[in-house]
Scaffold this active site. Structure first.
Site, PDB file in Angstrom:
ATOM      1  N   LYS A 111       0.811  -1.224   0.000  1.00  0.00           N
ATOM      2  CA  LYS A 111       0.000   0.000   0.000  1.00  0.00           C
ATOM      3  C   LYS A 111       0.843   1.272   0.000  1.00  0.00           C
ATOM      4  CE  LYS A 111      -4.391  -1.775   1.225  1.00  0.00           C
ATOM      5  NZ  LYS A 111      -5.722  -1.559   1.705  1.00  0.00           N
ATOM      6  N   LYS A 192      -4.756  -9.853  -5.728  1.00  0.00           N
ATOM      7  CA  LYS A 192      -6.001 -10.318  -5.116  1.00  0.00           C
ATOM      8  C   LYS A 192      -7.153  -9.387  -5.490  1.00  0.00           C
ATOM      9  CE  LYS A 192      -6.468  -7.983  -0.758  1.00  0.00           C
ATOM     10  NZ  LYS A 192      -7.196  -7.917   0.445  1.00  0.00           N
ATOM     11  N   LYS A 195     -11.497  -4.437  -3.013  1.00  0.00           N
ATOM     12  CA  LYS A 195     -12.516  -3.405  -3.175  1.00  0.00           C
ATOM     13  C   LYS A 195     -11.918  -2.034  -3.414  1.00  0.00           C
ATOM     14  CE  LYS A 195     -13.654  -3.832   1.643  1.00  0.00           C
ATOM     15  NZ  LYS A 195     -12.477  -3.468   2.426  1.00  0.00           N
TER      16      LYS A 195
END
Ligand code: ATP
Ligand code: LTN
Length: 328
Positions: A111, A192, A195
């Site tokens: 991230k 993966k 969302k």
């Protein structure tokens, strides 16, 4: 009865990955264990969230928990921020963590990669998650595969606390599905399904209309060749779709392969879309009803009250062990 805790971030639309990797196990475990299922809003703000969106998504995630089959009479469903002990034990867990071990967290590395400025909340996200789990002295934590490393850290922090301040925390175990623990993106099976991916074509949202789901599946990337064969190393894209099929149709991977022998990807994808729709449609009907009824607020209030009773007690005991002067 053991204690079970898990959480999902209101950081976007919940996906089929969240459902298969985590929520299906929540629904299963509620029948035999004492369960705590949270919408982890404090975690969601580790990246900036727009206030109106955060509010809407928080309510949507809570309603989806109920729509997916979590019974609020059996399990506690609530907002993380409504139980203050999470944030406070989170700070304590941060002080028990080392920079080095937090720097090694894959999710943090992913991230923060390529960002000019990285929020410190992303860095101390894992000790807050450890606090979520330990504040109930949880036995089991149902999560997808990507959370394994955070669970390992939680176990280390619990052990570290116990060795400094005396045995107190149980060492929690992850509870990860055998198939479907890592549902991959529809546009790239090396990532993966997530969302917070900016490309909505990469995920199936639980609230996508059926026709959107059909379209997304028909456009999903496939491997070269035409054989419907489960082989994640050489056919990662089709293997991911087979895992989804297997979950939604309640069939083994071998049964799925056998059904499409010699038929190619076309008929497989068409049927896959219908199986996914058949899982999602009833869930959406429940969801619409719950949102309309407005009952989610009472559910969250009751869940938070019950959770706080347990969490506040743990926090007081932890602070006492650490030498905090108790309030008079
Ligand atoms: P984000 O992409 O915003 O970081 P996310 O989609 O990964 O979020 P989380 O709220 O972080 O969702 O995860 C909630 C739960 O769903 C966790 O237990 C996580 O392991 C599980 N999960 C998320 N994505 C998948 C996936 N693709 N396959 C299986 N499980 C998943
Ligand atoms: N980090 C988790 C969300 C989460 C969680 C938890 C999961 C926050 N607190 C406690 C299990 C237990 C994620 O899925 N990204």
């Amino acid at each position: 009865m053991g204690r079970v805790l898990s959480g999902i971030q209101p950081s976007g639309q919940l996906t089929l990955g969240n459902y298969i990797g985590a929520m299906q196990n929540y629904v299963k475990l509620q029948h035999t264990e004492e369960c705590y299922f949270m919408v982890v809003d404090l975690h969601a703000i580790s990246v900036a969230q727009e206030p109106a969106k955060l509010r809407e998504q928080s309510e949507a995630v809570a309603a989806l928990f109920i729509a997916a089959g979590i019974d609020p009479l059996k399990a506690n469903v609530y907002m993380q921020s409504h139980v203050r002990a999470h944030a406070e034990l989170g700070w304590i867990m941060t002080t028990l963590s080392n920079m080095g071990e937090l720097e090694r967290m894959t999710q943090f590395k992913e991230k923060s990669a390529g960002k000019e400025s990285v929020g410190a909340g992303l860095f101390v996200y894992p000790p807050l998650m450890a606090a979520d789990i330990l504040v109930y002295n949880s036995d089991l934590v149902p999560v997808g595969d990507d959370q394994k490393q955070h669970l390992e850290l939680t176990r280390d922090l619990a052990g570290r606390f116990n060795s400094r301040y005396g045995e107190y925390f149980k060492i929690p175990e992850p509870y990860i599905p055998k198939v479907g623990a890592r549902i991959m993106s529809l546009d790239d099976a090396s990532k993966k399904m997530s969302k917070s991916n900016p490309n909505p074509g990469s995920y199936i949202a639980l609230l996508d209309p059926p026709d959107v789901i059909r379209k997304k599946i028909s456009r999903a990337t496939t491997d070269s060749g035409r054989e419907v064969k489960f082989d994640p190393a050489s056919k990662p894209e089709i293997s991911n779709l087979i895992s989804i099929y297997s979950h939604c149709a309640n069939m083994s991977v071998q049964e799925v392969e056998a059904r499409y022998e010699g038929q190619g990807y076309g008929p497989f994808k068409k049927d896959l879309a219908e199986h996914v729709v058949s899982v999602i449609e009833p869930l959406q009907a429940n969801y619409n009803e719950i949102r309309k009824s407005g009952e989610i607020h009472a559910i969250l209030k009751q869940g938070a009250e019950r959770a706080a009773a347990v969490a506040d007690r743990t926090l007081a005991e932890v602070k006492e062990r650490m030498g905090f002067l108790p309030p008079q």
